[in-house]
Design a protein around this motif. Sequence first.
Motif, PDB file in Angstrom:
ATOM      1  N   ASP A   1       0.833  -1.203   0.000  1.00  0.00           N
ATOM      2  CA  ASP A   1       0.000   0.000   0.000  1.00  0.00           C
ATOM      3  C   ASP A   1       0.867   1.253   0.000  1.00  0.00           C
ATOM      4  N   SER A   2       1.879   1.275   0.874  1.00  0.00           N
ATOM      5  CA  SER A   2       2.664   2.518   0.948  1.00  0.00           C
ATOM      6  C   SER A   2       3.561   2.668  -0.278  1.00  0.00           C
ATOM      7  N   ILE A   3       4.067   1.555  -0.815  1.00  0.00           N
ATOM      8  CA  ILE A   3       4.922   1.670  -2.012  1.00  0.00           C
ATOM      9  C   ILE A   3       4.076   2.134  -3.201  1.00  0.00           C
ATOM     10  N   THR A   4       2.899   1.566  -3.339  1.00  0.00           N
ATOM     11  CA  THR A   4       2.017   1.984  -4.444  1.00  0.00           C
ATOM     12  C   THR A   4       1.725   3.479  -4.305  1.00  0.00           C
ATOM     13  N   GLY A   5       1.420   3.883  -3.083  1.00  0.00           N
ATOM     14  CA  GLY A   5       1.117   5.301  -2.850  1.00  0.00           C
ATOM     15  C   GLY A   5       2.297   6.186  -3.218  1.00  0.00           C
ATOM     16  N   LEU A   6       3.483   5.776  -2.834  1.00  0.00           N
ATOM     17  CA  LEU A   6       4.658   6.592  -3.146  1.00  0.00           C
ATOM     18  C   LEU A   6       4.894   6.651  -4.652  1.00  0.00           C
ATOM     19  N   LEU A   7       4.755   5.500  -5.301  1.00  0.00           N
ATOM     20  CA  LEU A   7       5.006   5.481  -6.747  1.00  0.00           C
ATOM     21  C   LEU A   7       3.978   6.331  -7.506  1.00  0.00           C
TER      22      LEU A   7
END
Length: 467
Positions: free
Chosen positions: A127-133
């Motif tokens: 979730d956080s990686i998707t959000g950052l990307l």
Amino acid sequence: MIELNCKYADSAVIGEENGLNIQQKFNEFKDTIANIISDLNKRKDKPGQWLQWMNLGYSEETVWYVKEYAALVENRFDNILVLGIGGSALGGLAVTEALLKPYWNLLSKEQRNNYPRIFFLDNIDADSITGLLEILDLKKTLVNVITKSGSTAETMSQFMIIKDKLERELGDDYRKNIVATTDKNVGVLKQIAEQEGYKTFIIPDDVGGRFSVFSAVGLLPFALVGIDIDEIINGIKDMDLALKNTDINENIAAQNALIHFLMDTQKGKKISVMMPYSSRLKYVADWYVQLWAESLGKEKNLNGETVHVGPTPVKAVGATDQHSQIQLYNEGPNDKIINFIRVKKFDNDLEIPKIFEYTGIGYLGGKTLNDLMNAEADATRVALSDYNKPTVTITLPEINGYYVGQLLYMFEVQTAIAGALYNIDAFNQPGVEQAKNYTYALMGRVGYEESAHALHEKMAANGVYSV
Ligand code: PA5
């Protein structure tokens, strides 16, 4: 120099049962400590001793290469994305949070003096990686992948996702957006970096992850966002010089190591709380927690005996945690030693306006937030001592590269000395390796089949299943 005040751990202040007769203990352990310090300094250049971190302040070559690369890529990127975990991320987080302007990533480019934003991905939370990307323009992002072993599953899986995305977005040019920091010989990342032609920085031999903040692991990201790495290096060097002193009365790392060791082994204080009274130092507490836990929590001692030692480090932030943890620290079990970090002079101060003068909050008017912060640190320290709870206070004259370099280096030496007092190897982490190996096995890494089979059986027997 930063200072250590141990008066509130002394039996004269908090009583015999919970306090130490500190001067007497310093005298008693004078020779032991002197031997530990000379031994560390004697062994630090020998291969296999894992003490090369003690030489990082003198690595002019690394500083030169880091600065050269930082100058080369200056103005080319809007974002630095650091991929790493544990020792490959926490030092970077601690120092950037301490030294960059607060809310750095929210500032405009001009407010950042044209330096890039910086992000640390130290987990594999989709979730956080998707959000950052979703918010990062990868074309304008320099990805610094950091792993000493070159194969840590978390870091390498992040890297594979991001490399794939970079390549799809940038075509062949994607390589210019990757810089690797890893071991000079071993590990998959080293091989990939060579094959693919990434710019690579080396983590020197005999520097473990949690002791690597002053190698290229930390210095590169710091330089990329405009932090003055010379100032940090000067702090380390001056502290190193001070900590070469074998006299415990003059050596604050030795003092704090001995106090913590004796508090644990003689006074039942098995928990070490790190509580900076500064939001900017909050990740220093996280970094300390890893350093202290992974270095000192050991099953075997150096004689191979089963000892299961290790104080439990806990993070707290003043004044915030006065409103959560201090109730426990004051009135709960007397099983902790609390390290306060106090800052003498903050970069900014804010005067509390003289309004609501005739109400219960009128006394605040005309004072400053720094008055309040330091009053809270002092008040809490005294309140804890009223409950006979031991504390030590480390004071930083101000928060800058020089003093943050000193602080972190001091904690590293303190950890090495504490390791010697516990008679354990402070530089290995068999417990972490064990979990890493089990993860490899569960994820189907070649060579880990037997382990995977055994694990699946154990998990099935206990009603726990993995992928
Ligand atoms: O201190 C340590 O050795 C560990 O916390 C490592 O830094 C962490 O496990 C990451 O390892 P690596 O840098 O090999 O990816």
